[in-house]
Design an enzyme around this catalytic site. Structure first.
Site, mmCIF file in Angstrom:
data_model
loop_
_atom_site.group_PDB
_atom_site.id
_atom_site.type_symbol
_atom_site.label_atom_id
_atom_site.label_comp_id
_atom_site.label_asym_id
_atom_site.label_seq_id
_atom_site.Cartn_x
_atom_site.Cartn_y
_atom_site.Cartn_z
ATOM 1 N N SER A 159 0.852 -1.206 0.000
ATOM 2 C CA SER A 159 0.000 0.000 0.000
ATOM 3 C C SER A 159 0.878 1.242 0.000
ATOM 4 O O SER A 159 2.005 1.217 0.495
ATOM 5 C CB SER A 159 -0.873 0.010 1.253
ATOM 6 O OG SER A 159 -1.534 1.256 1.377
ATOM 7 N N TYR A 172 -2.853 -1.154 10.041
ATOM 8 C CA TYR A 172 -2.690 -1.238 8.587
ATOM 9 C C TYR A 172 -1.326 -0.695 8.138
ATOM 10 O O TYR A 172 -0.595 -1.359 7.406
ATOM 11 C CB TYR A 172 -3.826 -0.472 7.915
ATOM 12 C CG TYR A 172 -3.923 -0.686 6.427
ATOM 13 C CD1 TYR A 172 -4.480 -1.851 5.914
ATOM 14 C CD2 TYR A 172 -3.466 0.268 5.525
ATOM 15 C CE1 TYR A 172 -4.582 -2.053 4.546
ATOM 16 C CE2 TYR A 172 -3.563 0.078 4.162
ATOM 17 C CZ TYR A 172 -4.124 -1.079 3.675
ATOM 18 O OH TYR A 172 -4.217 -1.282 2.322
HETATM 19 P P1 NDP Z 1 -11.000 -6.135 -1.420
HETATM 20 O O1 NDP Z 1 -11.645 -5.778 -0.127
HETATM 21 O O2 NDP Z 1 -11.729 -5.887 -2.687
HETATM 22 O O3 NDP Z 1 -10.557 -7.665 -1.370
HETATM 23 C C1 NDP Z 1 -9.882 -8.165 -0.265
HETATM 24 C C2 NDP Z 1 -9.480 -9.618 -0.539
HETATM 25 O O4 NDP Z 1 -8.806 -10.132 0.598
HETATM 26 C C3 NDP Z 1 -10.665 -10.499 -0.826
HETATM 27 O O5 NDP Z 1 -10.308 -11.416 -1.824
HETATM 28 C C4 NDP Z 1 -10.922 -11.209 0.506
HETATM 29 O O6 NDP Z 1 -11.349 -12.518 0.154
HETATM 30 C C5 NDP Z 1 -9.542 -11.228 1.152
HETATM 31 N N1 NDP Z 1 -9.602 -11.044 2.599
HETATM 32 C C6 NDP Z 1 -10.359 -10.164 3.293
HETATM 33 N N2 NDP Z 1 -10.126 -10.269 4.609
HETATM 34 C C7 NDP Z 1 -9.188 -11.235 4.746
HETATM 35 C C8 NDP Z 1 -8.531 -11.806 5.862
HETATM 36 N N3 NDP Z 1 -8.797 -11.421 7.113
HETATM 37 N N4 NDP Z 1 -7.635 -12.780 5.652
HETATM 38 C C9 NDP Z 1 -7.358 -13.187 4.382
HETATM 39 N N5 NDP Z 1 -7.956 -12.704 3.287
HETATM 40 C C10 NDP Z 1 -8.857 -11.726 3.465
HETATM 41 O O7 NDP Z 1 -9.611 -5.393 -1.388
HETATM 42 P P2 NDP Z 1 -8.700 -4.853 -2.581
HETATM 43 O O8 NDP Z 1 -8.747 -5.775 -3.726
HETATM 44 O O9 NDP Z 1 -9.009 -3.430 -2.778
HETATM 45 O O10 NDP Z 1 -7.272 -4.933 -1.864
HETATM 46 C C11 NDP Z 1 -6.334 -5.937 -2.177
HETATM 47 C C12 NDP Z 1 -5.027 -5.579 -1.520
HETATM 48 O O11 NDP Z 1 -4.650 -4.272 -1.953
HETATM 49 C C13 NDP Z 1 -5.085 -5.512 0.016
HETATM 50 O O12 NDP Z 1 -3.873 -5.973 0.544
HETATM 51 C C14 NDP Z 1 -5.221 -4.016 0.286
HETATM 52 O O13 NDP Z 1 -4.690 -3.667 1.553
HETATM 53 C C15 NDP Z 1 -4.377 -3.451 -0.836
HETATM 54 N N6 NDP Z 1 -4.713 -2.065 -1.148
HETATM 55 C C16 NDP Z 1 -5.911 -1.739 -1.727
HETATM 56 C C17 NDP Z 1 -6.210 -0.414 -1.992
HETATM 57 C C18 NDP Z 1 -7.484 0.007 -2.628
HETATM 58 O O14 NDP Z 1 -7.738 1.221 -2.672
HETATM 59 N N7 NDP Z 1 -8.309 -0.874 -3.138
HETATM 60 C C19 NDP Z 1 -5.255 0.652 -1.653
HETATM 61 C C20 NDP Z 1 -4.030 0.190 -1.063
HETATM 62 C C21 NDP Z 1 -3.775 -1.114 -0.822
HETATM 63 P P3 NDP Z 1 -12.133 -13.564 1.043
HETATM 64 O O15 NDP Z 1 -12.935 -12.774 2.035
HETATM 65 O O16 NDP Z 1 -12.943 -14.326 0.042
HETATM 66 O O17 NDP Z 1 -11.055 -14.390 1.657
#
Ligand code: NDP
Length: 269
Positions: A159, A172
């Site tokens: 991030s 975070y």
């Molecule tokens: P989403 O919320 O769209 O997706 C999150 C994903 O992580 C899902 O596939 C979910 O799948 C999984 N997930 C959620 N909670 C957990 C947990 N406790 N343990 C393991 N898996 C988990 O997020 P994004 O696609 O936006 O984000 C993806 C990555 O990018 C993350 O690391 C986020 O921190 C990072 N990021 C995103 C930004 C943004 O603006 N979108 C900005 C900066 C960083 P499931 O629940 O099916 O397991």
């Protein structure tokens, strides 16, 4: 006097710089906005995708979409923080596609809260979801890649917040900052000896279910963000794909231990 030597760049190298067709990729967080985009993009580039997350139903929908586009995908519902569970993902990659060449880590979680009211349990949960589970999947895939002896590419979604604090983000920001340093250390362990390149992509705000509310152009949050965003808009998942493909491709053969800016210039000002 120096000779006029020809420039040493071959057509073959240039033609195949971003060629990932035929590789096998494990994509975690594949039910999320960024992981889903990476999984579809890789599949459209001819990569055999092992898509994983915890929600089997959403994974199934992703597989149907990819297969509908002519791509190859298998899914494994698994928890990246559980070694027994994630072992099934690696087994599937070996069983269905013969191994793993690329790991894209795109799972993650946040629950912002002021440190004064946040419980230690909530903070630890964020650290486990965003750091320990990343360590687990990278370690397990690295073991597999090292044993196979063919090298590989790891692309970890960190991030922009890895290098900047924010109110309510003690978990975070700490997990993402540690993630960047962990990946740099992994590069030292894995790149020279095993040919495994490890890098992070560091995004600002990209559209997802959780960030959708920030995209309202009339909101104060959006307007404030834009003041510090030279690119002039927030990110769409498709904006993410260039780095995700680049860092998995031969173009990244000399790139390792890097934290790649997908911030639209946020880090620049
Ligand atoms: P989403 O919320 O769209 O997706 C999150 C994903 O992580 C899902 O596939 C979910 O799948 C999984 N997930 C959620 N909670 C957990 C947990 N406790 N343990 C393991 N898996 C988990 O997020 P994004 O696609 O936006 O984000 C993806 C990555 O990018 C993350 O690391 C986020 O921190 C990072 N990021 C995103 C930004 C943004 O603006 N979108 C900005 C900066 C960083 P499931 O629940 O099916 O397991």
């Amino acid at each position: 006097m120096s000779e006029n030597k020809p420039v040493n760049v071959s057509r073959d190298t240039v033609d195949h710089l971003f060629d990932i067709e035929g590789r096998v990729a494990i994509v975690t967080g594949a039910t999320g906005a960024l992981g889903g985009a990476i999984a579809v993009a890789y599949a459209l580039k001819g990569v055999k995708v092992v898509a994983t997350a915890r929600n089997a139903q959403k994974l199934d929908a992703l597989r149907v979409q990819i297969e509908g586009e002519g791509g190859v995908c298998t899914t494994v519902a698994a928890d990246p923080s559980d070694t027994d569970s994630f072992a099934q993902v690696i087994e599937a990659a070996k069983r269905e596609f013969g191994g793993v060449d690329i790991l894209a880590v795109a799972h993650g979680y946040n629950k912002p809260e002021n440190i004064l009211t946040q419980s230690v349990e909530d903070w630890s949960y964020i650290m486990d979801a965003d750091l320990k589970s990343v360590y687990i999947v990278c370690k397990m895939v690295a073991e597999e890649m090292a044993q196979a002896g063919k090298g590989g590419k790891m692309v970890v979604v960190s991030s922009a917040r890895s290098k900047m604090g924010m109110a309510g983000y003690t978990g975070y920001c700490a997990s993402k900052g540690a993630c960047d340093l962990m990946i740099q250390s992994m590069a030292c362990d894995l790149s020279a000896q095993y040919g495994i390149n490890v890098n992070t992509i560091n995004p600002t705000v990209f559209r997802s279910d959780l960030t959708e509310w920030m995209f309202d152009p009339d909101s104060a949050v959006y307007q404030n963000f834009l003041k510090r965003l030279p690119i002039g808009r927030l990110g769409e998942p498709s904006d993410f794909l260039g780095l995700a493909v680049l860092l998995a491709s031969p173009a990244a053969d000399f790139l390792t231990g890097g934290n790649y800016d997908a911030t639209g210039g946020y880090w620049a000002c």
